[in-house]
Design a protein around this motif. Structure first.
Motif, PDB file in Angstrom:
ATOM      1  N   ALA A  33       0.840  -1.212   0.000  1.00  0.00           N
ATOM      2  CA  ALA A  33       0.000   0.000   0.000  1.00  0.00           C
ATOM      3  C   ALA A  33       0.868   1.252   0.000  1.00  0.00           C
ATOM      4  CB  ALA A  33      -0.936  -0.015   1.202  1.00  0.00           C
ATOM      5  N   GLU A  34       1.927   1.258   0.810  1.00  0.00           N
ATOM      6  CA  GLU A  34       2.809   2.430   0.879  1.00  0.00           C
ATOM      7  C   GLU A  34       3.555   2.673  -0.424  1.00  0.00           C
ATOM      8  OE1 GLU A  34       5.248   1.801   4.336  1.00  0.00           O
ATOM      9  OE2 GLU A  34       3.557   2.132   5.693  1.00  0.00           O
ATOM     10  N   SER A  35       3.739   1.640  -1.239  1.00  0.00           N
ATOM     11  CA  SER A  35       4.456   1.815  -2.505  1.00  0.00           C
ATOM     12  C   SER A  35       3.735   2.799  -3.427  1.00  0.00           C
ATOM     13  CB  SER A  35       4.653   0.472  -3.213  1.00  0.00           C
ATOM     14  OG  SER A  35       3.420  -0.009  -3.739  1.00  0.00           O
ATOM     15  N   PHE A  36       2.435   2.949  -3.267  1.00  0.00           N
ATOM     16  CA  PHE A  36       1.671   3.874  -4.100  1.00  0.00           C
ATOM     17  C   PHE A  36       1.992   5.342  -3.786  1.00  0.00           C
ATOM     18  CE2 PHE A  36      -0.640  -0.013  -4.619  1.00  0.00           C
ATOM     19  CZ  PHE A  36      -0.950   0.006  -5.972  1.00  0.00           C
ATOM     20  N   LEU A  37       2.567   5.596  -2.625  1.00  0.00           N
ATOM     21  CA  LEU A  37       2.935   6.966  -2.278  1.00  0.00           C
ATOM     22  C   LEU A  37       4.044   7.504  -3.177  1.00  0.00           C
ATOM     23  CD1 LEU A  37       2.832   6.789   1.622  1.00  0.00           C
ATOM     24  CD2 LEU A  37       1.149   7.811   0.083  1.00  0.00           C
ATOM     25  N   ALA A  38       4.785   6.609  -3.841  1.00  0.00           N
ATOM     26  CA  ALA A  38       5.828   7.043  -4.769  1.00  0.00           C
ATOM     27  C   ALA A  38       5.235   7.592  -6.064  1.00  0.00           C
ATOM     28  CB  ALA A  38       6.778   5.885  -5.077  1.00  0.00           C
ATOM     29  N   ASN A  39       3.968   7.257  -6.343  1.00  0.00           N
ATOM     30  CA  ASN A  39       3.298   7.758  -7.539  1.00  0.00           C
ATOM     31  C   ASN A  39       2.860   9.201  -7.345  1.00  0.00           C
ATOM     32  OD1 ASN A  39       3.517   5.185  -8.618  1.00  0.00           O
ATOM     33  ND2 ASN A  39       1.458   4.590  -7.976  1.00  0.00           N
ATOM     34  N   PRO A  40       2.753   9.976  -8.430  1.00  0.00           N
ATOM     35  CA  PRO A  40       2.222  11.342  -8.287  1.00  0.00           C
ATOM     36  C   PRO A  40       0.814  11.285  -7.688  1.00  0.00           C
ATOM     37  CG  PRO A  40       3.100  10.969 -10.501  1.00  0.00           C
ATOM     38  CD  PRO A  40       3.085   9.636  -9.805  1.00  0.00           C
ATOM     39  N   HIS A  41       0.563  12.136  -6.728  1.00  0.00           N
ATOM     40  CA  HIS A  41      -0.748  12.183  -6.087  1.00  0.00           C
ATOM     41  C   HIS A  41      -0.949  13.551  -5.448  1.00  0.00           C
ATOM     42  CE1 HIS A  41       2.000  10.983  -2.857  1.00  0.00           C
ATOM     43  NE2 HIS A  41       1.142  11.527  -2.015  1.00  0.00           N
ATOM     44  N   ARG A  42      -2.202  13.791  -5.126  1.00  0.00           N
ATOM     45  CA  ARG A  42      -2.566  15.051  -4.483  1.00  0.00           C
ATOM     46  C   ARG A  42      -1.933  15.107  -3.096  1.00  0.00           C
ATOM     47  NH1 ARG A  42      -8.717  17.250  -3.860  1.00  0.00           N
ATOM     48  NH2 ARG A  42      -8.149  19.234  -2.960  1.00  0.00           N
ATOM     49  N   THR A  43      -1.298  16.219  -2.775  1.00  0.00           N
ATOM     50  CA  THR A  43      -0.656  16.364  -1.464  1.00  0.00           C
ATOM     51  C   THR A  43      -1.132  17.641  -0.789  1.00  0.00           C
ATOM     52  OG1 THR A  43       1.238  17.420  -2.513  1.00  0.00           O
ATOM     53  CG2 THR A  43       1.422  15.049  -2.092  1.00  0.00           C
ATOM     54  N   ALA A  44      -2.425  17.764  -0.630  1.00  0.00           N
ATOM     55  CA  ALA A  44      -2.999  18.988  -0.075  1.00  0.00           C
ATOM     56  C   ALA A  44      -3.174  18.935   1.444  1.00  0.00           C
ATOM     57  CB  ALA A  44      -4.346  19.274  -0.741  1.00  0.00           C
ATOM     58  N   THR A  45      -2.901  17.777   2.072  1.00  0.00           N
ATOM     59  CA  THR A  45      -2.935  17.699   3.520  1.00  0.00           C
ATOM     60  C   THR A  45      -1.638  18.311   4.029  1.00  0.00           C
ATOM     61  OG1 THR A  45      -4.319  15.726   3.504  1.00  0.00           O
ATOM     62  CG2 THR A  45      -3.017  16.106   5.490  1.00  0.00           C
ATOM     63  N   VAL A  46      -1.741  19.248   4.982  1.00  0.00           N
ATOM     64  CA  VAL A  46      -0.545  19.973   5.418  1.00  0.00           C
ATOM     65  C   VAL A  46      -0.451  20.036   6.934  1.00  0.00           C
ATOM     66  CG1 VAL A  46      -0.387  21.397   3.341  1.00  0.00           C
ATOM     67  CG2 VAL A  46      -1.710  22.215   5.274  1.00  0.00           C
ATOM     68  N   LEU A  47       0.793  20.064   7.410  1.00  0.00           N
ATOM     69  CA  LEU A  47       1.073  20.310   8.816  1.00  0.00           C
ATOM     70  C   LEU A  47       1.050  21.818   9.005  1.00  0.00           C
ATOM     71  CD1 LEU A  47       1.970  19.147  11.572  1.00  0.00           C
ATOM     72  CD2 LEU A  47       4.330  19.427  10.786  1.00  0.00           C
TER      73      LEU A  47
END
Length: 188
Positions: free
Chosen positions: A167-181
Motif C-alpha cells: 500500500a505504501e508503494s503507491f505513495l511514490a506515484n504522483p498524487h494530491r498532497t494537499a494535507t498539510v502540517l
C-alpha cells in the motif's frame, strides 16, 4: 492555547471536516470510490446515506445502553452519543469518504478541542465527555470491529488484503498532497 503550549501537531486534511484527535485509540476508515461503481449520485448526502447504511450492517450485532447505531446529522452515533465523524472529497469521477471512530477516547485529550461554533443540534451544548461514546463500550475488541467491517465490505465488493509495504508503494506515484502540517502561528 493548550495546543501551542503542549506542542501538539495540527494537520489540515485536504477533505476538510471537523477537528479530530489522532492517537492509538482512533480507528480510521476510508472509501476511495469511482462514481460509476455506485447507483447514487456522488453528492455529500447520498454518500453519507450510503456510508450509514454500510456501517449499520457493521454495527447490527452490537447494542449499548446509549441506543442503536444511526446517522445523526453528519456524525455516526449510538443513540444521542457520537462515536465517529466524517469528511469527504468529491471530484468529477471519484469520491473519498473517510471516518474516524473513537475506540476509547480520553477526556484529557479532548481538552485540546474547542466546542465548535456550528455544532450539530443533537449535541445540545454538551461537553465532549457527555457527548461522545467509545466503541470499546460495546464492541468486544478492535479485531472484532475490523472483521465486521471486512465482512460488510466482502458482501458488496471483492476484498483483497495487501501488506502495508504494498500500500505504501503507491505513495511514490504522483498524487494530491494537499494535507498539510500547520505552523503553530497559523492556529486561531
Amino acid at each position: 492555547s493548550l495546543v501551542r503550549h503542549h506542542n501538539i501537531p495540527v494537520i489540515r486534511r485536504f477533505s476538510g471536516g471537523g477537528t479530530v484527535v489522532v492517537d492509538n485509540d482512533t480507528i480510521f476508515s476510508s472509501f476511495i470510490c469511482k462514481n460509476r461503481d455506485f447507483s447514487f449520485p456522488a453528492y455529500p448526502r447520498e454518500i453519507m446515506k450510503w456510508s450509514a447504511d454500510f456501517y449499520s450492517d457493521v454495527f447490527s450485532t452490537w447494542s449499548c445502553n446509549h441506543g442503536e447505531f444511526h446517522l445523526a446529522e453528519h456524525d455516526y452515533a449510538m443513540g444521542d452519543k457520537k462515536l465517529g465523524g466524517n469528511a469527504q472529497c468529491i471530484t468529477r469521477d471519484r469520491w473519498l469518504h473517510h471516518s474516524s471512530f473513537l475506540w476509547n477516547f480520553k477526556s484529557q485529550a479532548m481538552q485540546y478541542l474547542k466546542i465548535p461554533e456550528k455544532a450539530p443540534e443533537y449535541r445540545r451544548g454538551r461537553d465532549h465527555s457527555e457527548f461522545l461514546c467509545s466503541l470499546h463500550e460495546f464492541v468486544p475488541t478492535r479485531d472484532v470491529f475490523v472483521q465486521n467491517v471486512l465482512a460488510a465490505l466482502s458482501s458488496s465488493f471483492h476484498v483483497s488484503e495487501v501488506s502495508s509495504e504494498y500500500a505504501e508503494s503507491f505513495l511514490a506515484n504522483p498524487h494530491r498532497t494537499a494535507t498539510v502540517l500547520l505552523d503553530p502561528d497559523d492556529l486561531t
